[in-house]
Motif scaffolding. Structure first.
Motif, PDB file in Angstrom:
ATOM      1  N   GLY A  12     -40.557  24.470 -33.947  1.00 45.02           N
ATOM      2  CA  GLY A  12     -41.428  23.625 -33.122  1.00 45.02           C
ATOM      3  C   GLY A  12     -42.821  23.405 -33.698  1.00 45.02           C
ATOM      4  O   GLY A  12     -43.702  22.883 -33.019  1.00 45.02           O
ATOM      5  N   SER A  13     -43.012  23.761 -34.942  1.00 42.50           N
ATOM      6  CA  SER A  13     -44.359  23.685 -35.523  1.00 42.50           C
ATOM      7  C   SER A  13     -44.838  22.239 -35.709  1.00 42.50           C
ATOM      8  O   SER A  13     -46.021  21.959 -35.491  1.00 42.50           O
ATOM      9  CB  SER A  13     -44.410  24.464 -36.839  1.00 42.50           C
ATOM     10  OG  SER A  13     -43.409  24.024 -37.713  1.00 42.50           O
ATOM     11  N   SER A  14     -43.940  21.343 -36.070  1.00 36.05           N
ATOM     12  CA  SER A  14     -44.381  19.948 -36.240  1.00 36.05           C
ATOM     13  C   SER A  14     -44.793  19.346 -34.904  1.00 36.05           C
ATOM     14  O   SER A  14     -45.800  18.631 -34.809  1.00 36.05           O
ATOM     15  CB  SER A  14     -43.279  19.095 -36.868  1.00 36.05           C
ATOM     16  OG  SER A  14     -42.998  19.527 -38.174  1.00 36.05           O
ATOM     17  N   THR A  15     -44.015  19.656 -33.863  1.00 36.83           N
ATOM     18  CA  THR A  15     -44.346  19.178 -32.517  1.00 36.83           C
ATOM     19  C   THR A  15     -45.759  19.612 -32.135  1.00 36.83           C
ATOM     20  O   THR A  15     -46.581  18.812 -31.677  1.00 36.83           O
ATOM     21  CB  THR A  15     -43.343  19.772 -31.488  1.00 36.83           C
ATOM     22  OG1 THR A  15     -42.022  19.369 -31.859  1.00 36.83           O
ATOM     23  CG2 THR A  15     -43.656  19.313 -30.079  1.00 36.83           C
ATOM     24  N   THR A  90     -52.577  20.883 -41.260  1.00 39.95           N
ATOM     25  CA  THR A  90     -51.445  20.630 -42.135  1.00 39.95           C
ATOM     26  C   THR A  90     -50.188  21.299 -41.585  1.00 39.95           C
ATOM     27  O   THR A  90     -50.203  22.459 -41.181  1.00 39.95           O
ATOM     28  CB  THR A  90     -51.719  21.042 -43.605  1.00 39.95           C
ATOM     29  OG1 THR A  90     -50.584  20.681 -44.402  1.00 39.95           O
ATOM     30  CG2 THR A  90     -51.984  22.532 -43.763  1.00 39.95           C
ATOM     31  N   ASP A  91     -49.141  20.472 -41.523  1.00 35.60           N
ATOM     32  CA  ASP A  91     -47.826  20.919 -41.064  1.00 35.60           C
ATOM     33  C   ASP A  91     -47.119  21.471 -42.306  1.00 35.60           C
ATOM     34  O   ASP A  91     -46.635  20.708 -43.117  1.00 35.60           O
ATOM     35  CB  ASP A  91     -47.114  19.693 -40.481  1.00 35.60           C
ATOM     36  CG  ASP A  91     -45.704  19.981 -40.011  1.00 35.60           C
ATOM     37  OD1 ASP A  91     -45.251  21.129 -40.099  1.00 35.60           O
ATOM     38  OD2 ASP A  91     -45.053  19.013 -39.554  1.00 35.60           O
ATOM     39  N   ARG A  92     -47.191  22.780 -42.464  1.00 32.79           N
ATOM     40  CA  ARG A  92     -46.743  23.552 -43.628  1.00 32.79           C
ATOM     41  C   ARG A  92     -47.784  23.517 -44.740  1.00 32.79           C
ATOM     42  O   ARG A  92     -48.451  22.513 -44.973  1.00 32.79           O
ATOM     43  CB  ARG A  92     -45.394  23.097 -44.201  1.00 32.79           C
ATOM     44  CG  ARG A  92     -44.258  23.248 -43.216  1.00 32.79           C
ATOM     45  CD  ARG A  92     -42.899  23.176 -43.908  1.00 32.79           C
ATOM     46  NE  ARG A  92     -41.837  23.464 -42.955  1.00 32.79           N
ATOM     47  CZ  ARG A  92     -41.555  24.685 -42.533  1.00 32.79           C
ATOM     48  NH1 ARG A  92     -42.216  25.732 -42.993  1.00 32.79           N
ATOM     49  NH2 ARG A  92     -40.602  24.876 -41.640  1.00 32.79           N
TER      50      ARG A  92
HETATM   51 MG    MG Z   1     -41.421  20.418 -39.146  1.00 29.52          MG
END
Ligand code: MG
Ligand code: ADP
Length: 195
Positions: A12-15, A90-92
């Protein structure tokens, strides 16, 4: 403020990176939401093609591409935004390289490659059982990429836990909660840090 979101695929990290970016903007903080591998760049495109099995690279070759992508990302996007007073989400980022890359490649070599890169001011590390991650990924209806298998995810999580002990400013988030609860928790932590 430089914020990274990390965790297993499906956690759920991108969300949450999107929700935090919206919330910062609504509160008057200009925010750059970005991700790794980068979009719309030659190196990011190469990485995605390898992950989608369009061509095969050596594990070291893939990790060198991730690190090269990060060098360009920092120079062209992250550093200028931070200098201009924006918040950067930043997403990752670097810990994904260590946790995922560390599966097939010597972790110390990876740390060395990345040692001159800026660390995030805060990293949100999403903790969720691999089985639940897989269920969420299946629900999302996208193709399974190279790393998205339960047994692998469990080993990647062990790497993340080691990283959380070794590096500063990593906040582990219980990702089994609802999207709204997690969003509140993250907002409270960021607001405390910002204001
Ligand atoms: Mg993601
Ligand atoms: P990641 O970026 O970590 O791979 P995503 O944010 O893409 O994960 O979410 C994966 C899937 O799980 C999406 O379908 C998303 O809507 C769903 N999801 C995200 N957060 C939660 C949550 N807290 N509870 C239930 N489902 C969620």
């Amino acid at each position: 403020m430089f914020i990274a979101f990390e965790g297993l695929d499906g956690s759920g990290s991108s969300t949450q990176s999107r929700l935090l970016a919206d919330r910062l903007e609504k509160n008057g903080m200009p925010t750059l939401l970005t991700k790794e591998p980068t979009s719309d760049t030659p190196i990011g495109k190469m990485i995605r093609e390898i992950l989608q099995h369009k061509w095969s690279a050596s594990p070291e070759g893939l990790q060198l591409l991730f690190s090269a992508d990060r060098a360009e990302h920092l120079k062209n996007e992250i550093e200028p935004a931070l200098e201009g007073g924006q918040a950067v989400i930043t997403d990752r980022y670097l810990f994904s390289t260590l946790a995922y890359g560390g599966m097939n490649v010597d972790m110390e070599w990876l740390k060395g490659l990345n040692k001159n890169f800026r660390l995030p001011d805060i990293t949100f590390l999403f903790k969720l059982d691999p089985e639940e991650c897989i269920e969420r990924i299946a629900g999302r209806g996208s193709h399974f990429e190279l790393f998205e298998r339960t047994d692998k995810l469990a080993k990647i999580w062990e790497n993340y836990e080691r990283i959380a002990e070794e590096f500063p400013n990593i906040q582990v988030i219980d990702a089994s909660k609802s999207i709204e609860e997690i969003s509140e928790e993250i907002w409270n932590l960021v607001r405390d840090a910002l204001y």
